[in-house]
Write an enzyme that holds these catalytic residues in place. Structure first.
Site, PDB file in Angstrom:
ATOM      1  N   HIS A 127      19.175 -45.894 -36.035  1.00 54.02           N
ATOM      2  CA  HIS A 127      20.475 -45.255 -36.254  1.00 54.02           C
ATOM      3  C   HIS A 127      20.722 -44.116 -35.283  1.00 54.02           C
ATOM      4  O   HIS A 127      19.829 -43.688 -34.553  1.00 54.02           O
ATOM      5  CB  HIS A 127      20.565 -44.739 -37.701  1.00 54.02           C
ATOM      6  N   CYS A 143      12.643 -43.458 -39.765  1.00 51.31           N
ATOM      7  CA  CYS A 143      13.525 -44.303 -38.958  1.00 51.31           C
ATOM      8  C   CYS A 143      13.375 -44.019 -37.463  1.00 51.31           C
ATOM      9  O   CYS A 143      12.743 -43.061 -37.068  1.00 51.31           O
ATOM     10  CB  CYS A 143      14.977 -44.073 -39.365  1.00 51.31           C
TER      11      CYS A 143
END
Length: 167
Positions: A127, A143
């Site tokens: 992301h 992440c």
């Protein structure tokens, strides 16, 4: 006393500025290119993205804070979201009970930035980030983060079903 500065020719020492990351050949990790693929190197903090026509681009990333938070192996993109909302995982809430239960997409405090690629691993994403200081560092809770302008480019070039490997 002023220190003397010597040029390389005078000392015989030649220093080279060698990049800190290694480029990977996708064939060393996958049998076929398919719809395209992504290799994210969590050691050198770089993401390589190939499209189905073998065009490859490189992006600097943020990676998880610790090895315990880092997943490695094969997965794939199962969903894509523009301006994704964010909710901390149960383990994040345990470690940080003061965090909000949910942050809507588009909110400047949303840690997912402007785009997110959802992987087949629960809670794991590639992301964007609003906090550009995180890129190039161990700074996430699990992440892979990219600058917003980079995730927007990857997002547009990545279909659902794209193969992903984190190493």
């Amino acid at each position: 006393m002023t220190p003397q500065i010597l040029r390389a020719e005078e000392t015989g020492v030649v220093r080279r500025n060698i990049s800190s990351f290694v480029l990977h050949n996708w064939r060393d990790h996958f049998d076929r290119l398919g719809k395209g693929l992504i290799i994210s190197d969590t050691v050198t903090k770089v993401l390589q993205h190939w499209t189905e026509n073998e065009e490859m681009r490189i992006y600097p990333t943020s990676v998880p804070l610790t090895d315990e938070l880092t997943k490695r192996g094969y997965t794939e993109v199962v969903e894509k979201r523009e301006n994704p909302g964010w909710a901390p995982t149960p383990s994040m809430r345990e470690r940080n009970p003061e965090w909000p239960a949910y942050v809507p997409g588009g909110d400047p405090s949303n840690p997912l930035g402007t785009r997110a690629l959802y992987l087949s691993w629960q809670y794991y994403r590639i992301h964007g980030t609003q906090d550009t200081r995180k890129i190039g560092r161990r700074s996430s809770n699990g992440c892979i983060g990219l600058y917003n302008e980079h995730i927007e480019e990857v997002f547009d070039r990545t279909p659902v079903g794209t193969q992903v490997k984190l190493i």
